[in-house]
Design a protein around this motif. Sequence first.
Motif, PDB file in Angstrom:
ATOM      1  N   VAL A 114       0.816  -1.216   0.000  1.00 32.82           N
ATOM      2  CA  VAL A 114       0.000   0.000   0.000  1.00 32.82           C
ATOM      3  C   VAL A 114       0.856   1.276   0.000  1.00 32.82           C
ATOM      4  O   VAL A 114       0.333   2.377  -0.195  1.00 32.82           O
ATOM      5  CB  VAL A 114      -0.957  -0.010   1.222  1.00 32.82           C
ATOM      6  N   HIS A 115       2.172   1.122   0.181  1.00 33.13           N
ATOM      7  CA  HIS A 115       3.080   2.272   0.278  1.00 33.13           C
ATOM      8  C   HIS A 115       2.985   3.164  -0.962  1.00 33.13           C
ATOM      9  O   HIS A 115       2.823   4.396  -0.867  1.00 33.13           O
ATOM     10  CB  HIS A 115       4.506   1.761   0.482  1.00 33.13           C
ATOM     11  N   ALA A 116       3.074   2.544  -2.146  1.00 29.14           N
ATOM     12  CA  ALA A 116       3.066   3.325  -3.389  1.00 29.14           C
ATOM     13  C   ALA A 116       1.733   4.048  -3.573  1.00 29.14           C
ATOM     14  O   ALA A 116       1.690   5.205  -4.018  1.00 29.14           O
ATOM     15  CB  ALA A 116       3.347   2.421  -4.584  1.00 29.14           C
ATOM     16  N   ALA A 117       0.629   3.379  -3.205  1.00 26.37           N
ATOM     17  CA  ALA A 117      -0.696   3.989  -3.370  1.00 26.37           C
ATOM     18  C   ALA A 117      -0.865   5.197  -2.452  1.00 26.37           C
ATOM     19  O   ALA A 117      -1.422   6.226  -2.859  1.00 26.37           O
ATOM     20  CB  ALA A 117      -1.777   2.951  -3.084  1.00 26.37           C
ATOM     21  N   ILE A 118      -0.371   5.088  -1.217  1.00 27.07           N
ATOM     22  CA  ILE A 118      -0.457   6.216  -0.284  1.00 27.07           C
ATOM     23  C   ILE A 118       0.372   7.385  -0.797  1.00 27.07           C
ATOM     24  O   ILE A 118      -0.070   8.545  -0.771  1.00 27.07           O
ATOM     25  CB  ILE A 118      -0.005   5.781   1.126  1.00 27.07           C
TER      26      ILE A 118
END
Length: 461
Positions: free
Chosen positions: A242-246
């Motif tokens: 989820v890091h990239a999406a955040i």
Amino acid sequence: GGIECHMLDRALNALRMNPVPADVRQLMYKVKKAQGVDITRIFCGLNDVRNIIPSIQWANEAGMISQAAMSITYSPVHTAEYYINMAEQLIQAGAKEIALKDMAGVGRPFSLGKVVAAIKKQHPEIKVQYHGHTGPGLSMASMLEVAQAGADYLDVAMEPLSWGMVHPDVISVQAMLKDAGFLVKDIDMNAYMEARAMTQSFIDDFLGYWIDPRNRYLNSLMLGCGLPGGMMGSLMADLKGVHAAINMNLKNKGEKELTEDELLVQLFDEVQNIWPKLGYPPLVTPFSQYTKNIALMNLYSLSKGDARYENSIDPAAWGMILGKAGQLPGKLDQEIIDLAKKKGLEFFEGNPQDNYPDELPRFRKEMEENGWELGPDEEELFEFAMHEKQYREYKSGEAKRRFNQELEEKMKAKFEKAGGEVKIPDLRALRHPNAEPVVAPVGGRILWDIDFNDKSTTPAP
């Protein structure tokens, strides 16, 4: 005499992450006793004794040692008196032993000592075992404290899997107890090194590709959020997912992007923020995963500018909140109660097991129709009923195919990350480091794949 085999039973969830019908739970004890298990450690992630007591009875009926476990955490609700009272209920229900399952290592040494001392004073015949992970760094002090209070057994580990997010090493624990005046046996270092080498061979063969290197380190940040070290591997995988999406959401809003470490700290803070509002569920499988997932999805929602909780709670987590998995130790925040009502959800106050009717007849019927063997002591029936999806994938060969595919992907990623002129070796040699290659004297087309450990199959076209 001899070695006694130990197993873990998640009570209502038995050997999986979601609730299990009573007839499947009961069959588990018949199967596991026949397979040679002597001691069963039974815990409920919510510390609801209603979920633990049936397993105590089934274990006793099967001739096993029923070790009832209390999930240790630290909150205004989880006091020494809370655990002393819980232990009394479990002993009255027939538990032969009591375990303090300090899965996150956040139990405070002095309080743990109080709990053990009270149990031993009231029930000197009851064996008490302490299980404490090293994650936040309290476990050695906790072990000494519970030992001085009368604990009978301590769970330890050994290289190459000791310390970090696991347990203290047996060498260190033995030295500490010996210095404190306890009568402890010397360690057979030849046996220790042999077991160490054997474990390392498993890690080199395949297991190491699924172990996050950060699991080797202690982390005092864990003390505040209370998450168990055992879930750090899955936590980091979810965080990376989820890091990239955040960061994309933050970038679209013109805000500073987060490093992985910054996001990890935010996640720990969010767990600490929502845990009281969710009723202080002990952060152990599966409720640690539920709480972590809600916290992570909250961070994602906040990064988009949305409110907490609206899209953060999945059906399994709602089951915990609504009481379908057991009674929460603390009170739910009004915000959570209002959200449940808004979604038209109903709270459940009955016995959690009543929500999950018996299912063995369905599985037995399908196995007979498919011509599948029920197995000795119906162990195949049990595996099918306990892990339906995984069993189907095992029977079809999909589980083995996917495992080999994931392993090769992880191997490639490891060598590609090294960069430079590093050449990716033959992956078959990596997967079987101790095997001697057999070279066919002639070439040709394979007509059949022979597998001595599994089913032989026709080759892929």
